[in-house]
Design a protein around this motif. Structure first.
Motif, PDB file in Angstrom:
ATOM      1  N   ILE A 180      53.619  41.890  -5.337  1.00 41.34           N
ATOM      2  CA  ILE A 180      52.199  42.151  -5.135  1.00 41.34           C
ATOM      3  C   ILE A 180      51.733  41.429  -3.885  1.00 41.34           C
ATOM      4  CG2 ILE A 180      49.863  41.876  -6.068  1.00 41.34           C
ATOM      5  CD1 ILE A 180      51.069  41.977  -8.854  1.00 41.34           C
ATOM      6  N   ARG A 181      51.037  42.148  -3.026  1.00 45.82           N
ATOM      7  CA  ARG A 181      50.425  41.567  -1.832  1.00 45.82           C
ATOM      8  C   ARG A 181      48.926  41.818  -1.869  1.00 45.82           C
ATOM      9  NH1 ARG A 181      53.145  38.215   2.031  1.00 45.82           N
ATOM     10  NH2 ARG A 181      55.081  38.055   0.912  1.00 45.82           N
ATOM     11  N   LEU A 182      48.156  40.771  -1.624  1.00 41.83           N
ATOM     12  CA  LEU A 182      46.706  40.872  -1.570  1.00 41.83           C
ATOM     13  C   LEU A 182      46.235  40.571  -0.161  1.00 41.83           C
ATOM     14  CD1 LEU A 182      45.845  38.880  -4.814  1.00 41.83           C
ATOM     15  CD2 LEU A 182      46.030  41.360  -4.558  1.00 41.83           C
ATOM     16  N   PRO A 183      45.150  41.196   0.282  1.00 42.02           N
ATOM     17  CA  PRO A 183      44.632  40.898   1.622  1.00 42.02           C
ATOM     18  C   PRO A 183      44.209  39.439   1.741  1.00 42.02           C
ATOM     19  CG  PRO A 183      43.627  42.886   0.723  1.00 42.02           C
ATOM     20  CD  PRO A 183      44.370  42.233  -0.398  1.00 42.02           C
ATOM     21  N   MET A 184      44.484  38.847   2.881  1.00 42.56           N
ATOM     22  CA  MET A 184      44.120  37.464   3.161  1.00 42.56           C
ATOM     23  C   MET A 184      43.078  37.446   4.280  1.00 42.56           C
ATOM     24  SD  MET A 184      47.956  35.791   3.120  1.00 42.56           S
ATOM     25  CE  MET A 184      47.377  34.107   2.940  1.00 42.56           C
ATOM     26  N   HIS A 185      42.047  36.644   4.099  1.00 43.11           N
ATOM     27  CA  HIS A 185      40.966  36.560   5.059  1.00 43.11           C
ATOM     28  C   HIS A 185      40.746  35.106   5.465  1.00 43.11           C
ATOM     29  CE1 HIS A 185      40.254  40.130   2.550  1.00 43.11           C
ATOM     30  NE2 HIS A 185      39.774  40.688   3.636  1.00 43.11           N
ATOM     31  N   GLY A 186      39.960  34.916   6.483  1.00 44.85           N
ATOM     32  CA  GLY A 186      39.589  33.568   6.877  1.00 44.85           C
ATOM     33  C   GLY A 186      40.356  33.047   8.072  1.00 44.85           C
ATOM     34  N   THR A 187      39.948  31.887   8.516  1.00 47.09           N
ATOM     35  CA  THR A 187      40.552  31.268   9.694  1.00 47.09           C
ATOM     36  C   THR A 187      41.694  30.348   9.280  1.00 47.09           C
ATOM     37  OG1 THR A 187      39.114  29.326   9.639  1.00 47.09           O
ATOM     38  CG2 THR A 187      38.293  31.283  10.810  1.00 47.09           C
ATOM     39  N   ARG A 188      42.476  29.961  10.270  1.00 47.99           N
ATOM     40  CA  ARG A 188      43.566  29.028  10.014  1.00 47.99           C
ATOM     41  C   ARG A 188      43.019  27.720   9.464  1.00 47.99           C
ATOM     42  NH1 ARG A 188      46.399  25.010  12.795  1.00 47.99           N
ATOM     43  NH2 ARG A 188      48.655  24.962  12.351  1.00 47.99           N
ATOM     44  N   GLU A 189      41.898  27.245   9.969  1.00 52.28           N
ATOM     45  CA  GLU A 189      41.316  25.983   9.514  1.00 52.28           C
ATOM     46  C   GLU A 189      40.890  26.075   8.041  1.00 52.28           C
ATOM     47  OE1 GLU A 189      40.577  27.528  12.368  1.00 52.28           O
ATOM     48  OE2 GLU A 189      41.658  26.104  13.663  1.00 52.28           O
ATOM     49  N   GLU A 190      40.288  27.205   7.665  1.00 50.90           N
ATOM     50  CA  GLU A 190      39.890  27.377   6.269  1.00 50.90           C
ATOM     51  C   GLU A 190      41.099  27.403   5.348  1.00 50.90           C
ATOM     52  OE1 GLU A 190      35.779  29.957   6.682  1.00 50.90           O
ATOM     53  OE2 GLU A 190      37.710  30.957   7.040  1.00 50.90           O
ATOM     54  N   TRP A 191      42.151  28.073   5.778  1.00 57.71           N
ATOM     55  CA  TRP A 191      43.348  28.124   4.964  1.00 57.71           C
ATOM     56  C   TRP A 191      44.058  26.781   4.903  1.00 57.71           C
ATOM     57  CZ3 TRP A 191      45.234  31.534   1.587  1.00 57.71           C
ATOM     58  CH2 TRP A 191      44.570  32.761   1.506  1.00 57.71           C
ATOM     59  N   GLN A 192      44.041  26.023   5.980  1.00 63.80           N
ATOM     60  CA  GLN A 192      44.639  24.692   5.948  1.00 63.80           C
ATOM     61  C   GLN A 192      43.950  23.819   4.903  1.00 63.80           C
ATOM     62  OE1 GLN A 192      47.167  23.004   7.884  1.00 63.80           O
ATOM     63  NE2 GLN A 192      47.866  25.091   8.280  1.00 63.80           N
ATOM     64  N   THR A 193      42.634  23.933   4.801  1.00 70.47           N
ATOM     65  CA  THR A 193      41.896  23.170   3.785  1.00 70.47           C
ATOM     66  C   THR A 193      42.337  23.573   2.387  1.00 70.47           C
ATOM     67  OG1 THR A 193      39.986  22.923   5.240  1.00 70.47           O
ATOM     68  CG2 THR A 193      39.599  22.649   2.874  1.00 70.47           C
ATOM     69  N   SER A 194      42.455  24.893   2.154  1.00 70.38           N
ATOM     70  CA  SER A 194      42.895  25.374   0.850  1.00 70.38           C
ATOM     71  C   SER A 194      44.330  24.935   0.548  1.00 70.38           C
ATOM     72  CB  SER A 194      42.801  26.900   0.794  1.00 70.38           C
ATOM     73  OG  SER A 194      41.476  27.334   0.843  1.00 70.38           O
ATOM     74  N   LEU A 195      45.189  24.986   1.544  1.00 69.92           N
ATOM     75  CA  LEU A 195      46.582  24.607   1.339  1.00 69.92           C
ATOM     76  C   LEU A 195      46.721  23.140   0.976  1.00 69.92           C
ATOM     77  CD1 LEU A 195      48.241  26.563   4.285  1.00 69.92           C
ATOM     78  CD2 LEU A 195      48.489  27.059   1.846  1.00 69.92           C
ATOM     79  N   ARG A 196      45.949  22.294   1.632  1.00 71.15           N
ATOM     80  CA  ARG A 196      46.012  20.857   1.301  1.00 71.15           C
ATOM     81  C   ARG A 196      45.568  20.607  -0.136  1.00 71.15           C
ATOM     82  NH1 ARG A 196      44.453  20.393   6.845  1.00 71.15           N
ATOM     83  NH2 ARG A 196      42.241  20.449   6.289  1.00 71.15           N
ATOM     84  N   ALA A 197      44.539  21.345  -0.588  1.00 65.79           N
ATOM     85  CA  ALA A 197      44.086  21.194  -1.967  1.00 65.79           C
ATOM     86  C   ALA A 197      45.160  21.661  -2.943  1.00 65.79           C
ATOM     87  CB  ALA A 197      42.792  21.979  -2.185  1.00 65.79           C
ATOM     88  N   GLU A 198      45.828  22.769  -2.622  1.00 68.07           N
ATOM     89  CA  GLU A 198      46.888  23.268  -3.478  1.00 68.07           C
ATOM     90  C   GLU A 198      48.066  22.301  -3.538  1.00 68.07           C
ATOM     91  OE1 GLU A 198      46.807  26.015  -5.358  1.00 68.07           O
ATOM     92  OE2 GLU A 198      44.763  26.376  -4.675  1.00 68.07           O
ATOM     93  N   ILE A 199      48.406  21.708  -2.417  1.00 69.33           N
ATOM     94  CA  ILE A 199      49.509  20.749  -2.378  1.00 69.33           C
ATOM     95  C   ILE A 199      49.219  19.570  -3.296  1.00 69.33           C
ATOM     96  CG2 ILE A 199      50.637  19.034  -0.893  1.00 69.33           C
ATOM     97  CD1 ILE A 199      50.489  21.168   1.369  1.00 69.33           C
ATOM     98  N   GLU A 200      47.982  19.111  -3.313  1.00 61.95           N
ATOM     99  CA  GLU A 200      47.612  17.991  -4.194  1.00 61.95           C
ATOM    100  C   GLU A 200      47.768  18.380  -5.663  1.00 61.95           C
ATOM    101  OE1 GLU A 200      43.701  15.250  -5.323  1.00 61.95           O
ATOM    102  OE2 GLU A 200      43.659  16.543  -3.550  1.00 61.95           O
ATOM    103  N   VAL A 201      47.315  19.591  -6.019  1.00 63.29           N
ATOM    104  CA  VAL A 201      47.414  20.047  -7.399  1.00 63.29           C
ATOM    105  C   VAL A 201      48.873  20.167  -7.836  1.00 63.29           C
ATOM    106  CG1 VAL A 201      47.044  22.037  -8.917  1.00 63.29           C
ATOM    107  CG2 VAL A 201      45.189  21.224  -7.475  1.00 63.29           C
TER     108      VAL A 201
END
Length: 267
Positions: free
Chosen positions: A208-229
């Motif tokens: 399954i592939r879903l569309p991804m939106h947003g800037t690299r900076e926004e995704w970096q913020t989300s990725l850091r939060a996911e890494i912590e979890v």
């Protein structure tokens, strides 16, 4: 350890990574769910098919990949195989989740099927196929693949056949992506198998592939939060009985997810 069967559901995982699609497994008490992805990741309308595009990574050209692969209708086949036997196996793929639930010897194979993450050649091929063929996405791209494994030893084999099946509403780009991963992500990958005498085993694998939106900076913020979890979840899992094969699988999948998140964050 609690005996009740529950399911791992990583809230927002598909939206955050658009890479991993985990089937039913065991939920472990005390694990944190992934935070919901940023609003930019859920904005309707055209988006990217891969974080590689958001990070500005050029998609790999796979035209010369998987030398020796040949067509069999909509499928890709590799090596000197019994084509009739392989086709018959592909026509009736087994549900690995049910096999693993009934017999723990199937769990390593199920884990391999579920491990769409990490910075493995398998995951990298999927990302580059997505970046190449899903340059803009209006909606979800969903495919089922019949994957046939040829036994190479008592407990191992490799993929010799992969055939994608898509719905009638699938776009041309989605068809091209599914064809690309059948050849370049699935074909010739090693896989564990329980001891047996059968030459070919076929499994159904969803993608399954879903569309991804947003800037690299926004995704970096989300990725850091996911890494912590995920790091917190790994700490919780390591306190449990890892002699239990399902707990071991949960740990493997979380470690795989952490590797993928860290790889993405490094781009």
């Amino acid at each position: 350890m609690p005996s009740k069967k529950l399911a791992f559901t990583f809230a927002g995982l598909a939206a955050v990574c658009a890479l991993l699609s985990y089937a039913a497994s065991e939920r472990v008490g005390g694990l944190r769910g992934s935070p919901t992805a940023s609003a930019a990741a859920r904005t309707p309308g055209p988006g990217y098919g891969s974080y590689l595009q958001i990070a500005g990574v050029q998609a790999m050209d796979y035209d010369a990949a998987t030398k020796g692969a040949r067509r069999d209708g909509d499928a890709w086949v590799l090596g000197d195989v019994d084509l009739e036997a392989v086709r018959a196996a592909a026509a009736a793929p087994e549900d690995l989740d049910r096999l693993a639930e009934a017999d723990p010897r199937w769990i390593p194979t199920q884990t391999w099927k579920l491990r769409h993450g990490g910075a493995s050649p398998f995951a990298l091929a999927k990302e580059h196929c997505s970046a190449r063929h899903l340059a803009q996405m209006e909606g979800m791209c969903k495919a089922d693949l019949s994957v046939v494994v040829e036994r190479r030893g008592a407990g191992e084999g490799h993929v010799v056949y992969a055939r994608p099946t898509l719905g009638d509403d699938a776009t041309d780009d989605c068809h091209a992506y599914a064809d690309c991963i059948a050849r370049n992500a699935w074909l010739d990958r090693p896989t564990p198998l329980p001891t047996g005498s059968d030459t070919y085993r076929a499994f159904q694998a969803g993608d399954i592939r879903l569309p991804m939106h947003g800037t690299r900076e926004e995704w970096q913020t989300s990725l850091r939060a996911e890494i912590e979890v995920v790091s917190d979840n790994l700490t919780a899992l390591r306190r449990l009985d890892l002699a239990d094969p399902q707990m071991r699988q949960s740990l493997d999948l979380q470690q795989d997810l952490l590797e993928q998140l860290e790889w993405m964050a490094s781009l």
